[in-house]
Design a protein around this motif. Structure first.
Motif, PDB file in Angstrom:
ATOM      1  N   GLY A 121       2.641 -12.682   4.331  1.00 51.14           N
ATOM      2  CA  GLY A 121       3.461 -11.872   3.435  1.00 51.14           C
ATOM      3  C   GLY A 121       2.731 -11.374   2.210  1.00 51.14           C
ATOM      4  O   GLY A 121       3.303 -10.618   1.413  1.00 51.14           O
ATOM      5  N   ALA A 122       1.504 -11.781   2.037  1.00 54.71           N
ATOM      6  CA  ALA A 122       0.742 -11.382   0.858  1.00 54.71           C
ATOM      7  C   ALA A 122      -0.119 -10.152   1.100  1.00 54.71           C
ATOM      8  O   ALA A 122      -0.935  -9.794   0.244  1.00 54.71           O
ATOM      9  N   GLU A 123       0.051  -9.498   2.250  1.00 55.62           N
ATOM     10  CA  GLU A 123      -0.808  -8.364   2.617  1.00 55.62           C
ATOM     11  C   GLU A 123      -0.810  -7.283   1.549  1.00 55.62           C
ATOM     12  O   GLU A 123      -1.860  -6.774   1.161  1.00 55.62           O
ATOM     13  N   SER A 124       0.380  -6.939   1.053  1.00 51.24           N
ATOM     14  CA  SER A 124       0.485  -5.836   0.101  1.00 51.24           C
ATOM     15  C   SER A 124      -0.276  -6.156  -1.187  1.00 51.24           C
ATOM     16  O   SER A 124      -1.053  -5.329  -1.690  1.00 51.24           O
ATOM     17  N   THR A 125      -0.079  -7.366  -1.708  1.00 52.56           N
ATOM     18  CA  THR A 125      -0.769  -7.756  -2.947  1.00 52.56           C
ATOM     19  C   THR A 125      -2.277  -7.799  -2.751  1.00 52.56           C
ATOM     20  O   THR A 125      -3.043  -7.335  -3.607  1.00 52.56           O
ATOM     21  N   LEU A 126      -2.712  -8.340  -1.621  1.00 45.19           N
ATOM     22  CA  LEU A 126      -4.152  -8.431  -1.346  1.00 45.19           C
ATOM     23  C   LEU A 126      -4.768  -7.051  -1.186  1.00 45.19           C
ATOM     24  O   LEU A 126      -5.912  -6.825  -1.610  1.00 45.19           O
ATOM     25  N   ASP A 127      -4.016  -6.122  -0.580  1.00 47.50           N
ATOM     26  CA  ASP A 127      -4.515  -4.749  -0.451  1.00 47.50           C
ATOM     27  C   ASP A 127      -4.680  -4.108  -1.830  1.00 47.50           C
ATOM     28  O   ASP A 127      -5.647  -3.373  -2.069  1.00 47.50           O
ATOM     29  N   ASN A 128      -3.742  -4.396  -2.726  1.00 47.31           N
ATOM     30  CA  ASN A 128      -3.849  -3.843  -4.086  1.00 47.31           C
ATOM     31  C   ASN A 128      -5.068  -4.418  -4.812  1.00 47.31           C
ATOM     32  O   ASN A 128      -5.758  -3.707  -5.536  1.00 47.31           O
ATOM     33  N   ILE A 129      -5.290  -5.722  -4.602  1.00 41.51           N
ATOM     34  CA  ILE A 129      -6.463  -6.347  -5.225  1.00 41.51           C
ATOM     35  C   ILE A 129      -7.741  -5.721  -4.692  1.00 41.51           C
ATOM     36  O   ILE A 129      -8.651  -5.383  -5.453  1.00 41.51           O
ATOM     37  N   THR A 130      -7.790  -5.544  -3.359  1.00 38.14           N
ATOM     38  CA  THR A 130      -8.975  -4.947  -2.737  1.00 38.14           C
ATOM     39  C   THR A 130      -9.204  -3.533  -3.244  1.00 38.14           C
ATOM     40  O   THR A 130     -10.332  -3.150  -3.582  1.00 38.14           O
ATOM     41  N   SER A 131      -8.134  -2.775  -3.351  1.00 39.15           N
ATOM     42  CA  SER A 131      -8.247  -1.394  -3.814  1.00 39.15           C
ATOM     43  C   SER A 131      -8.741  -1.336  -5.258  1.00 39.15           C
ATOM     44  O   SER A 131      -9.618  -0.524  -5.592  1.00 39.15           O
ATOM     45  N   ALA A 132      -8.186  -2.199  -6.114  1.00 37.29           N
ATOM     46  CA  ALA A 132      -8.584  -2.192  -7.521  1.00 37.29           C
ATOM     47  C   ALA A 132     -10.054  -2.597  -7.677  1.00 37.29           C
ATOM     48  O   ALA A 132     -10.801  -1.990  -8.458  1.00 37.29           O
ATOM     49  N   LEU A 133     -10.475  -3.644  -6.943  1.00 32.46           N
ATOM     50  CA  LEU A 133     -11.866  -4.091  -7.039  1.00 32.46           C
ATOM     51  C   LEU A 133     -12.823  -3.039  -6.497  1.00 32.46           C
ATOM     52  O   LEU A 133     -13.914  -2.826  -7.059  1.00 32.46           O
ATOM     53  N   ASP A 134     -12.445  -2.393  -5.389  1.00 29.24           N
ATOM     54  CA  ASP A 134     -13.311  -1.351  -4.817  1.00 29.24           C
ATOM     55  C   ASP A 134     -13.454  -0.174  -5.768  1.00 29.24           C
ATOM     56  O   ASP A 134     -14.531   0.406  -5.898  1.00 29.24           O
TER      57      ASP A 134
END
Length: 442
Positions: free
Chosen positions: A88-101
């Protein structure tokens, strides 16, 4: 017709002199001057090995690519573990990945060639190779990117904390690791830690520094004075002709031959309040009130280190004075005896004037050596109790190696060097520049 022979290359007298002293000058530059200059440079920074953000000498806002690449890999690797344990954490992790990238791409565009350097550092880390080249590992970064990078990390760290509140048991540890790694990534950004002379002003205004300096001066004056007096008596004794003189001379030098650390450990046992022989007999003779005061009180501790230094270094002083005594012709004493001069008159009229240069050299060398005292105090008392026997060298050591504050410790080291240089300069000026020629300034 014969051709005149070409003269072989020859150095003139001045060039030959420089050539002869060149190896010594190079050796002095490498062993003495370079460490002093390095200490002076370190003292201009808030340089602390126990603080990752200050473990480098940084003059401008920079990023440590080694730390950045290492933590970036750990963050992405941990996010994969979170995905496996908390779908269920996919959305948050995607946001983290996007921000770091996004921040990563912006970073690589701040300097031409930075992308290639980052890839080189990353490749070295993947192959478990240390990145020792500072020019490769460290690079300057704009303040605007730093502010955005820090804000993005804080925002994503807060998002991970929110995830952890409702996380299943299996995802709690990966989320905790992820939060820590995001926080550690900020340590890749290195703030400038150049402070100029702040370390000097701070520690010259520190009461502990002046206490250590006064302890050092007291130790130097007392030990050198007593060693000179006793060393003179010993030198006069072993300069006389008697059976077994060679054996006595050899025995006198034994304390000086013992390594200082070993001698200090020996005196630690002798001064021990429970089982120390010296402490026991000093108490029996009424020199001290109780055997335990030698190493448990400030006055007792200072007396102990002075006593141990006098015992060990008096032979060195006696040896230097003996060398001066042996240059005095016996005929002077014979003539003085014929004129009716007694032993005291001979000592003050012949001996002292003839060995003044030897005395001054011995006092100078011993004073400089005593001012730098470290090993004896560090092993015997550790600077205690309550820093009452702490010398300036011991204080500098504690800052440098125990607290790993290389900036402040280097500043104190420079202060010690300048104090020794000032002491030697004043001493030579007071007694005249012709000290080593055996004459005093008129």
């Amino acid at each position: 017709m014969k051709q005149p022979k070409k003269r072989r290359f020859q150095l003139n007298e001045r060039q030959l002199g420089y050539a002869m002293v060149a190896p010594s000058i190079i050796l002095i530059a490498v062993i003495i001057i370079w460490p002093i200059l390095l200490s002076a440079w370190n003292s201009l920074f808030d340089y602390r090995l126990n603080d990752p953000s200050k473990a480098e000498r940084i003059t401008s806002l920079s990023i440590n690519l080694e730390t950045y690449a290492d933590n970036r890999y750990l963050v992405y690797d941990t996010m994969e573990a979170v995905r496996d344990t908390m779908p269920g954490a996919e959305s948050t992790l995607d946001n983290i990945t996007s921000a770091l990238d996004e921040q990563h791409e912006t970073l690589l565009k701040t300097d031409e060639g930075l992308a290639d350097r980052y890839e080189e550092v990353n490749t070295m880390l993947e192959n478990y190779q240390p990145v020792n080249d500072d020019d490769l590992r460290l690079t300057e970064i704009p303040e605007a990117w730093t502010d955005g990078f820090t804000a993005a990390l804080d925002e994503q760290t807060a998002a991970v904390q929110a995830l952890r509140e409702d996380a299943p048991e299996g995802a709690v540890q990966p989320l905790t690791d992820l939060e820590s790694q995001l926080s550690n990534t900020k340590n890749a950004v290195l703030e400038p830690n150049f402070v100029g002379v702040k370390n000097y002003t701070e520690y010259l205004g520190n009461g502990r520094t002046w206490t250590a300096m006064l302890n050092t001066l007291l130790f130097t004056v007392v030990t050198v004075g007593v060693e000179l007096a006793i060393g003179m008596l010993v030198a006069l004794l072993i300069n006389r002709v008697f059976i077994g003189r060679g054996l006595v001379r050899a025995a006198v030098l034994v304390p000086w031959a013992i390594p200082t650390a070993v001698a200090a450990m020996m005196w630690t046992f002798l001064f021990d309040g429970q089982s120390g022989i010296m402490a026991y007999y000093m108490a029996q003779l009424g020199i001290i009130d109780d055997p335990g005061v030698l190493l448990s009180t400030g006055a007792g501790g200072m007396f102990s280190v002075m006593f141990a230094d006098i015992w060990k270094t008096t032979p060195y002083m006696a040896l230097l004075l003996l060398a001066g005594l042996q240059t005095i012709p016996r005929s002077l004493y014979e003539a003085a005896a014929v004129d009716g001069a007694n032993k005291f008159q001979q000592f003050f009229s012949i001996t002292l004037p003839m060995i003044r240069s030897a005395i001054l050299v011995a006092v100078l060398f011993r004073a400089l050596d005593a001012f730098r005292v470290f090993d004896l105090i560090y092993v015997l008392t550790g600077g205690g109790p309550a820093n009452s026997t702490e010398s300036i060298s011991v204080y500098a050591y504690k800052l440098l190696f125990e607290q790993q504050n290389f900036g402040a410790g280097s500043a104190l080291s420079v202060i010690v060097f300048l104090s020794v240089a000032l002491l030697s300069t004043i001493f030579i000026k007071l007694i005249g520049s012709d000290l080593f020629s055996g004459r005093l300034k008129q």
